[in-house]
Design an enzyme around this catalytic site. Structure first.
Site, short mmCIF file in Angstrom:
data_model
loop_
_atom_site.label_atom_id
_atom_site.label_comp_id
_atom_site.label_asym_id
_atom_site.label_seq_id
_atom_site.Cartn_x
_atom_site.Cartn_y
_atom_site.Cartn_z
CD GLU A 1 51.49 46.01 40.14
OE1 GLU A 1 51.21 44.87 40.54
OE2 GLU A 1 52.42 46.69 40.61
CD GLN B 1 46.82 45.47 48.62
OE1 GLN B 1 46.73 46.18 47.63
NE2 GLN B 1 47.98 45.06 49.08
#
Ligand code: BGC
Length: 429
Positions: free
Chosen positions: A156, A17
């Site tokens: 996650e 990112q």
């Protein structure tokens, strides 16, 4: 409200990112498809790969003392079995720069992106993946483990089954609309849908993926997970944890989970209990024996007998269309602490907004909830805001601004927002 100096107050990012040019990854390949689902490709991102020293200094200047970032598997092992030591040296330098600036480096070994070759081998539904992930982990930890105190194996770990649930709901809605279109004209569907084109695009995208990855279905980490794939993710965590324990026994190991503050409305108790079991409790056997759990929360979900409800009509919405609800964090921490007795680390919590005063409000409320949890004896070790920089929000591209620091992507110039200094001000100096 001030936290002791040994509490972590910091920010988080993920390699893909922010770094830019993650060319050997599965995401990069998909961003460049003709029939891509991405709004735009990640490109140079915010050039953190070259500008990490400046970014770390900005954090330190604002008084932060921890930085969570990820090591990119696709850089370390761009081809199966071929490891790139120059990339290890890159991350060694990031870790050292953190320490020189009084910042604790907290590393994640897998934050959604995988090497493209892994997907060609069946990716996150393949029984071979845990061993491959453990081999990469071992390689990294043998070289960098002695310089680290905290490592998250997988970011996650529950994302794939959350995506599967959303995909199922979406498919049901689509099928209902299709059935409706068979008998009723398209104009009765309450949005500008072109189902025929959508279906054709999906078929073309599947063919394109077949060309790129050589498998009929690209099983990336965030693709909808089957229960078998979910087991594989847990197995990958266990295998990586075992490798870390062996080569760097001093390191504290955990994974992170995406956790909603699930609130049952009258009649919704059963649905809510099921949702929490899917999202959290069924991972307990896999994380038993971990040193800490990374808690990641952004908002709440209200559930009634029909399922998840949209945000209340008068709710303030973030750019992500989530309800502005920073109280969610402490609710989640309290709930998790009932079952997980190890240390908790807030590895992500944040808001996408163009109005930094709302970010400041969000952080203040979230942190005051954390203070209350600590006062009640819950072992919360730190709070890492998502994200340090405005960055590439996956399929949504650069449109979501979560950052404490704005970036002009034409010049890559950094502009700290007031929320950065505010966050740092909560740490005793
Ligand atoms: C992910 C981040 C993402 C953030 C905001 C988390 O689910 O770990 O990669 O950018 O949420 O949507």
């Amino acid at each position: 409200m001030t936290f002791d100096k040994d509490f972590f107050i910091g920010a988080a990012t993920a390699a893909h990112q922010v770094e830019g040019n993650n060319i050997h990854s599965d995401y990069w390949a998909q961003e460049h498809m003709v029939h891509t689902d991405f709004l735009e490709p990640s490109g140079d991102a915010v050039d953190h790969y070259n500008r990490y020293a400046e970014d770390i200094r900005l954090m330190a200047d604002a008084g932060l003392n921890a930085y969570r970032f990820s090591i990119e598997w696709a850089r370390i092992e761009p081809e199966e079995g071929k490891f790139d030591d120059t990339e290890i040296e890159h991350y060694r330098s990031v870790i050292r720069t953190c320490k020189e600036n009084g910042i604790e480096p907290i590393v994640t070994l897998l934050h959604f992106t995988s090497p493209k070759w892994l997907i060609a081998k069946g990716g996150w539904e393949s029984d071979d993946t845990p061993a491959l992930f453990a081999r990469y982990t071992r390689y990294v930890m043998e070289r960098l483990g002695s310089e680290l105190r905290y490592v998250c194996t997988i970011n996650e770990a529950n994302m794939g089954i959350q995506v599967a649930a959303i995909a199922k709901r979406y498919e049901q809605q689509m099928r209902a609309m299709q059935a409706q279109q068979g008998t009723v004209s398209e104009s009765t569907v309450q949005m500008g849908l072109n189902l025929e084109k959508m279906m054709a695009n999906q078929k073309a995208a599947a063919e394109e993926r077949m060309q790129i990855f050589g498998v009929p279905k690209a099983e990336c980490f965030t693709s909808p997970r089957t229960p078998h794939g979910d087991e594989i993710v847990m197995e990958a965590h266990r295998a990586a944890r075992a490798a870390i324990r062996e080569v760097a026994p001093e390191v504290q190991v955990g994974l992170t989970l995406s956790l909603h503050d699930i609130q049952a409305l009258p009649g919704g108790e059963e649905n809510a209990a099921k949702e929490w079991a899917d999202e959290f409790t069924h991972y307990l056997p896999a994380i038993e024996g971990d040193d800490f759990l990374g808690v990641q929360n952004y908002t709440r979900t209200r559930i009634d007998a029909s399922g998840s409800l949209p945000a209340p009509a008068d709710a303030e919405l973030t750019q992500m269309d989530y309800e502005f609800y920073p109280q969610a964090l402490s609710n989640v921490i309290r709930r998790v602490a009932q079952d997980f007795k190890g240390t908790l680390l807030v590895t992500e919590n944040g808001i996408a907004t163009a109005d930094d005063t709302r970010r400041e409000e969000f952080i203040k409320t979230a942190l005051s909830g954390v203070t209350d949890c600590i006062a009640d004896g819950i072992p919360v070790r730190g709070y890492l805001y998502w994200s340090l920089l405005d960055n590439f929000e996956w399929q949504k591209g650069y449109s979501m601004t979560f950052g404490l620091i704005a970036v002009d992507r034409t010049t890559q110039k950094r502009s700290p927002k007031p929320s950065l200094a505010l966050l740092g001000s909560f740490l005793a100096q």
